[in-house]
Design a protein around this motif. Structure first.
Motif, PDB file in Angstrom:
ATOM      1  N   ALA A 283       0.823  -1.215   0.000  1.00  0.00           N
ATOM      2  CA  ALA A 283       0.000   0.000   0.000  1.00  0.00           C
ATOM      3  C   ALA A 283       0.854   1.261   0.000  1.00  0.00           C
ATOM      4  O   ALA A 283       0.682   2.139   0.826  1.00  0.00           O
ATOM      5  N   HIS A 284       1.762   1.356  -0.972  1.00  0.00           N
ATOM      6  CA  HIS A 284       2.580   2.564  -1.091  1.00  0.00           C
ATOM      7  C   HIS A 284       1.730   3.742  -1.550  1.00  0.00           C
ATOM      8  O   HIS A 284       1.728   4.797  -0.924  1.00  0.00           O
ATOM      9  N   PHE A 285       1.091   3.624  -2.706  1.00  0.00           N
ATOM     10  CA  PHE A 285       0.252   4.661  -3.317  1.00  0.00           C
ATOM     11  C   PHE A 285       0.998   5.988  -3.477  1.00  0.00           C
ATOM     12  O   PHE A 285       0.364   7.039  -3.609  1.00  0.00           O
ATOM     13  N   ASN A 286       2.322   5.948  -3.495  1.00  0.00           N
ATOM     14  CA  ASN A 286       3.100   7.182  -3.383  1.00  0.00           C
ATOM     15  C   ASN A 286       4.530   6.915  -3.853  1.00  0.00           C
ATOM     16  O   ASN A 286       5.233   6.101  -3.243  1.00  0.00           O
ATOM     17  N   PRO A 287       4.996   7.575  -4.915  1.00  0.00           N
ATOM     18  CA  PRO A 287       6.373   7.364  -5.371  1.00  0.00           C
ATOM     19  C   PRO A 287       7.420   7.671  -4.305  1.00  0.00           C
ATOM     20  O   PRO A 287       8.497   7.062  -4.307  1.00  0.00           O
ATOM     21  N   ALA A 288       7.138   8.607  -3.398  1.00  0.00           N
ATOM     22  CA  ALA A 288       8.096   8.913  -2.343  1.00  0.00           C
ATOM     23  C   ALA A 288       8.254   7.727  -1.395  1.00  0.00           C
ATOM     24  O   ALA A 288       9.361   7.415  -0.942  1.00  0.00           O
ATOM     25  N   VAL A 289       7.153   7.057  -1.102  1.00  0.00           N
ATOM     26  CA  VAL A 289       7.208   5.855  -0.256  1.00  0.00           C
ATOM     27  C   VAL A 289       7.970   4.756  -0.984  1.00  0.00           C
ATOM     28  O   VAL A 289       8.832   4.095  -0.406  1.00  0.00           O
ATOM     29  N   THR A 290       7.665   4.559  -2.256  1.00  0.00           N
ATOM     30  CA  THR A 290       8.351   3.529  -3.033  1.00  0.00           C
ATOM     31  C   THR A 290       9.849   3.805  -3.109  1.00  0.00           C
ATOM     32  O   THR A 290      10.673   2.888  -2.994  1.00  0.00           O
ATOM     33  N   LEU A 291      10.233   5.066  -3.293  1.00  0.00           N
ATOM     34  CA  LEU A 291      11.646   5.433  -3.341  1.00  0.00           C
ATOM     35  C   LEU A 291      12.358   5.037  -2.051  1.00  0.00           C
ATOM     36  O   LEU A 291      13.432   4.409  -2.083  1.00  0.00           O
ATOM     37  N   VAL A 292      11.781   5.380  -0.921  1.00  0.00           N
ATOM     38  CA  VAL A 292      12.433   5.075   0.355  1.00  0.00           C
ATOM     39  C   VAL A 292      12.470   3.573   0.596  1.00  0.00           C
ATOM     40  O   VAL A 292      13.482   3.040   1.088  1.00  0.00           O
ATOM     41  N   MET A 293      11.419   2.857   0.249  1.00  0.00           N
ATOM     42  CA  MET A 293      11.424   1.414   0.428  1.00  0.00           C
ATOM     43  C   MET A 293      12.466   0.754  -0.484  1.00  0.00           C
ATOM     44  O   MET A 293      13.094  -0.238  -0.109  1.00  0.00           O
ATOM     45  N   HIS A 294      12.661   1.320  -1.659  1.00  0.00           N
ATOM     46  CA  HIS A 294      13.722   0.803  -2.530  1.00  0.00           C
ATOM     47  C   HIS A 294      15.099   1.063  -1.913  1.00  0.00           C
ATOM     48  O   HIS A 294      15.958   0.173  -1.892  1.00  0.00           O
ATOM     49  N   LEU A 295      15.312   2.262  -1.405  1.00  0.00           N
ATOM     50  CA  LEU A 295      16.599   2.587  -0.795  1.00  0.00           C
ATOM     51  C   LEU A 295      16.885   1.711   0.431  1.00  0.00           C
ATOM     52  O   LEU A 295      18.041   1.410   0.730  1.00  0.00           O
ATOM     53  N   ARG A 296      15.836   1.286   1.112  1.00  0.00           N
ATOM     54  CA  ARG A 296      15.993   0.421   2.281  1.00  0.00           C
ATOM     55  C   ARG A 296      16.084  -1.052   1.904  1.00  0.00           C
ATOM     56  O   ARG A 296      16.227  -1.905   2.780  1.00  0.00           O
ATOM     57  N   GLY A 297      15.986  -1.370   0.619  1.00  0.00           N
ATOM     58  CA  GLY A 297      16.100  -2.757   0.192  1.00  0.00           C
ATOM     59  C   GLY A 297      14.824  -3.552   0.315  1.00  0.00           C
ATOM     60  O   GLY A 297      14.849  -4.779   0.274  1.00  0.00           O
ATOM     61  N   GLU A 298      13.676  -2.872   0.451  1.00  0.00           N
ATOM     62  CA  GLU A 298      12.402  -3.553   0.609  1.00  0.00           C
ATOM     63  C   GLU A 298      11.755  -3.905  -0.735  1.00  0.00           C
ATOM     64  O   GLU A 298      10.870  -4.747  -0.792  1.00  0.00           O
ATOM     65  N   ILE A 299      12.166  -3.233  -1.807  1.00  0.00           N
ATOM     66  CA  ILE A 299      11.599  -3.480  -3.124  1.00  0.00           C
ATOM     67  C   ILE A 299      12.700  -3.267  -4.158  1.00  0.00           C
ATOM     68  O   ILE A 299      13.522  -2.357  -4.018  1.00  0.00           O
ATOM     69  N   GLY A 300      12.747  -4.141  -5.159  1.00  0.00           N
ATOM     70  CA  GLY A 300      13.791  -4.056  -6.170  1.00  0.00           C
ATOM     71  C   GLY A 300      13.591  -2.919  -7.149  1.00  0.00           C
ATOM     72  O   GLY A 300      12.526  -2.308  -7.223  1.00  0.00           O
ATOM     73  N   ARG A 301      14.633  -2.653  -7.927  1.00  0.00           N
ATOM     74  CA  ARG A 301      14.628  -1.506  -8.822  1.00  0.00           C
ATOM     75  C   ARG A 301      13.532  -1.601  -9.873  1.00  0.00           C
ATOM     76  O   ARG A 301      12.790  -0.644 -10.095  1.00  0.00           O
ATOM     77  N   ARG A 302      13.437  -2.750 -10.529  1.00  0.00           N
ATOM     78  CA  ARG A 302      12.443  -2.886 -11.598  1.00  0.00           C
ATOM     79  C   ARG A 302      11.025  -2.769 -11.049  1.00  0.00           C
ATOM     80  O   ARG A 302      10.176  -2.087 -11.626  1.00  0.00           O
ATOM     81  N   ASP A 303      10.769  -3.431  -9.934  1.00  0.00           N
ATOM     82  CA  ASP A 303       9.444  -3.370  -9.338  1.00  0.00           C
ATOM     83  C   ASP A 303       9.119  -1.949  -8.874  1.00  0.00           C
ATOM     84  O   ASP A 303       7.985  -1.474  -9.007  1.00  0.00           O
ATOM     85  N   ALA A 304      10.111  -1.263  -8.329  1.00  0.00           N
ATOM     86  CA  ALA A 304       9.897   0.110  -7.866  1.00  0.00           C
ATOM     87  C   ALA A 304       9.515   1.020  -9.030  1.00  0.00           C
ATOM     88  O   ALA A 304       8.610   1.858  -8.915  1.00  0.00           O
ATOM     89  N   MET A 305      10.195   0.862 -10.149  1.00  0.00           N
ATOM     90  CA  MET A 305       9.879   1.675 -11.326  1.00  0.00           C
ATOM     91  C   MET A 305       8.467   1.382 -11.817  1.00  0.00           C
ATOM     92  O   MET A 305       7.719   2.294 -12.204  1.00  0.00           O
ATOM     93  N   ALA A 306       8.075   0.119 -11.785  1.00  0.00           N
ATOM     94  CA  ALA A 306       6.720  -0.247 -12.194  1.00  0.00           C
ATOM     95  C   ALA A 306       5.687   0.349 -11.239  1.00  0.00           C
ATOM     96  O   ALA A 306       4.636   0.844 -11.663  1.00  0.00           O
TER      97      ALA A 306
END
Length: 233
Positions: free
Chosen positions: A64-87
């Motif tokens: 339930a990110h609903f927010n690119p800023a949340v996705t960015l931070v979760m990617h930086l923390r290793g919670e979501i991979g690069r390709r999935d984050a971009m999607a």
């Protein structure tokens, strides 16, 4: 979990969030008889209420990110991979615009409008940085200490941030872009979008750095298996 299911959850959640933000703004203004405080209260209450529901429903599926800023931070923390984050970010942006179109359709407004609501200047940018910083820190600390309370924590924070920030707390780049397409109470002038997004990214990165000081960083084991770039995170 299959990426397509996660993306569907992100699309539905983000679209319904924007439909609520814009739709409740339109309804609030119609019923408030010129009282902006009542309109803002209605807007904030509806947004907080739907956030609780959407996070509770879609959190187990996509986070339930609903927010690119949340996705960015979760990617930086290793919670979501690069390709999935971009999607995620692409789907969130498309969904946010779709939510605005849906709200306009429900209230019989032109589907696309260009907002003239001026939101610029240092006070607005600081507000957006603070709003996004607080949102991300709420999520990071909440996931660590009170995961079951995340829907209530995020909803409560956003309700409060509507009132204590001069910008009424957009705190979301996809939401900001989409709200430039509505002339309603929730709108933002297209020329002001870049300043808001820059402030939001800065606030998110500051929350990431603060989170690393307060809680240990993820090891990367939870990053989505479907992302071939996981090894580099």
């Amino acid at each position: 979990m299959d990426l397509s299911r996660k993306l569907l959850a992100e699309f539905l959640g983000t679209a319904l969030l924007l439909a609520t933000v814009v739709g409740s703004g339109v309804m609030g203004v119609e019923l408030a008889n010129g009282n902006n405080a009542i309109a803002l209260l209605a807007n904030a209450g509806a947004t907080a209420g739907v956030l609780y529901v959407l996070i509770a429903l879609f959190g187990p599926i996509s986070g339930a990110h609903f927010n690119p800023a949340v996705t960015l931070v979760m990617h930086l923390r290793g919670e979501i991979g690069r390709r999935d984050a971009m999607a995620y970010v692409l789907v969130q942006t498309i969904a946010a615009i779709s939510g605005v179109l849906l709200a306009h359709a429900m209230f019989d407004l032109p589907l696309i409008e260009h907002s003239s609501h001026v939101r610029t200047g240092a006070a607005q940018w600081i507000s957006e940085g603070v709003a996004t910083f607080g949102l991300l820190l709420t999520i990071l600390l909440g996931v660590r200490h009170r995961p079951s309370a995340i829907p209530a924590l995020v909803a409560s924070y956003i309700f409060a941030a509507y009132w204590f920030t001069a910008s009424t707390s957009f705190a979301n780049p996809a939401v900001t872009l989409a709200r430039s397409l509505t002339q309603s109470f929730a709108g933002i002038r297209p020329d002001d979008v870049a300043g808001f997004v820059a402030a939001q990214v800065a606030g998110a990165l500051l929350a990431f750095a603060t989170g690393n000081l307060l809680i240990p960083r993820a090891t990367g084991a939870r990053v989505a298996d479907s992302d071939p770039g996981n090894e580099s995170i």
